[in-house]
Design an enzyme around this catalytic site. Sequence first.
Site, short mmCIF file in Angstrom:
data_model
loop_
_atom_site.label_atom_id
_atom_site.label_comp_id
_atom_site.label_asym_id
_atom_site.label_seq_id
_atom_site.Cartn_x
_atom_site.Cartn_y
_atom_site.Cartn_z
N ASP A 188 6.90 42.30 33.99
CA ASP A 188 7.07 41.73 32.91
C ASP A 188 6.57 42.57 31.69
O ASP A 188 5.38 43.14 31.78
CB ASP A 188 6.30 40.31 32.85
CG ASP A 188 6.20 39.39 31.79
OD1 ASP A 188 7.40 39.06 31.58
OD2 ASP A 188 5.25 39.32 31.00
N GLU A 216 11.03 45.20 32.23
CA GLU A 216 11.49 44.17 31.12
C GLU A 216 10.97 45.13 29.97
O GLU A 216 9.60 45.14 29.64
CB GLU A 216 10.93 42.97 31.15
CG GLU A 216 11.31 42.12 30.05
CD GLU A 216 10.77 40.95 29.48
OE1 GLU A 216 11.27 40.17 29.12
OE2 GLU A 216 9.31 41.00 30.26
#
Length: 549
Positions: free
Chosen positions: A214, A282
Amino acid sequence: MNIMTNVSNIASLKADANWWRGAVIYQIYPRSFQDSNGDGVGDLKGITERLPHVASLGVDAIWISPFFTSPMKDFGYDVSDYCDVDPMFGTLADFDALVARAHKLGLRVMIDLVLSHTSDQHPWFGESRVSKDNAKSDWYVWADAKADGNPPNNWLSIFGGPAWQWDGRRQQYYLHNFLASQPDLNFHCPDVQNALLDVASFWLERGVNGFRLDTINFYVHDARLRSNPPLAEEDRNSTIAPQVNPYNHQEHLYDKNQPENLAFLRKLRAVMDPYGAAAVGEVGDAQRGLEILGEYTAGDDLTQMCYAFEFLANNRPTATEIAEVLNKVDEVAADGWACWAFSNHDVQRHASRWELNEDGLKIMITLMMCLRGSACIYQGEELGLPEADVAYEDLQDPYGIEFWPEFKGRDGCRTPMVWEKSNDTAGFTQSQPWLPVSPEHLSNAVANQEEDPASLLHFYRRAIALRQAHVTLRKGAHTPPKATGNVLTFVRHEGGAQVFCAFNLSDTPAEISLPDGNWTSIAQDLNGAAVANSQATLEAWQPLIAKKN
């Protein structure tokens, strides 16, 4: 630790160290996949129960969004214990059983690691905020106020307002790029990095095959805490709430994207390699996403693959725009590897975002399966689910609550998976679901589409099977993508094999010519056009996939 795994299956899954290259990854949002205990929230046992559906798609791996212990202020992306399962989702034994079942079905398991920040209820933060001289005093990003009491610089939170929160105990501000309850870890502290590497090792030992990382470019901040410069209005091209969030008014030179991040990614890669594990990062940056993708995936000692937000944008990409993105990746990430996604848990579902009918959805998944790179499919995408319309009183997402009604948040893409049409919870739960099931989704349920050979679900299976049947489509290179009007073309090649790919991204027929050679169509079951003497007519929203004889 009792780790339930099938040794022979793990060995076979480890056999291909480059399994991630060209892999198709299915994202599971655990709160909304399947509830096994009737509390209205999906859980790990529910995922295990539904894994045969995922395996039937022909994908290589699953990515499970966070299930760690958390106060759930941001639905698991605020972690209070990295090495345990939140009781809402089950237990570590439930996770072990999930991994064992996935491996038995030939699915690798990737989990979502949120390393840039924790919950403010994590014991690390509880200790850090006590004083300026305790053992973890520098584990988070603390800074003194300016002389007038204002925060140390102009950094902003993605969720609105300053990225700094005053703490009365330490008499300092702490950094939070997201919610104030999500303090940022200080990656300039070696102990923090070592603790996070231990977290990765903990899950790898339990049989995990990789990670989705993330906000991978948020890990390291500028140690001098320099303020960001303003961003010109014409360059404010964020994919999420661009008009209502002042975060998009800055050029984020100093609060993320720091060069020191590369050293940590090399350490993480060294931890993963002995397990044959891989990661997809990401990249959250509207201006430099592709360049960062290239930096973070270059060579064989960083992150294996990353995805940026180009295909998560609001406007449906044209043939020209897709060609520009792919050629840009070739320019800035020639030694790296992209991972493509059209939908995920943070953006409006692409069926609605791009206003696609079923023909449009079919050609877009065919395109994704032919792109150089890996691919992520978001749960329900294979059913063609549109964005759900969630009423304000049902909203759960703090982002949507903050910016309603101009931005309705992310709940519309997070509503429960629809398994059957027989009741108003679609087989997801036996009680009231945490988010309402959209009545519009019921007719798209898995059970309905299983019975229809012409359904989008069966089409997804055929599209994925095409990719799996041709190593050229999984791992090959490509010629520079080219747009001619509304038609996108390129040739994938690996060794001596070549596959020509063309996509008519419009409702108007088009005539095309193939490169020199003898070509045979290989995607008629994907509505693919036929080849006639190196010529083809592409009907509206029709692809042509052909191999060279």
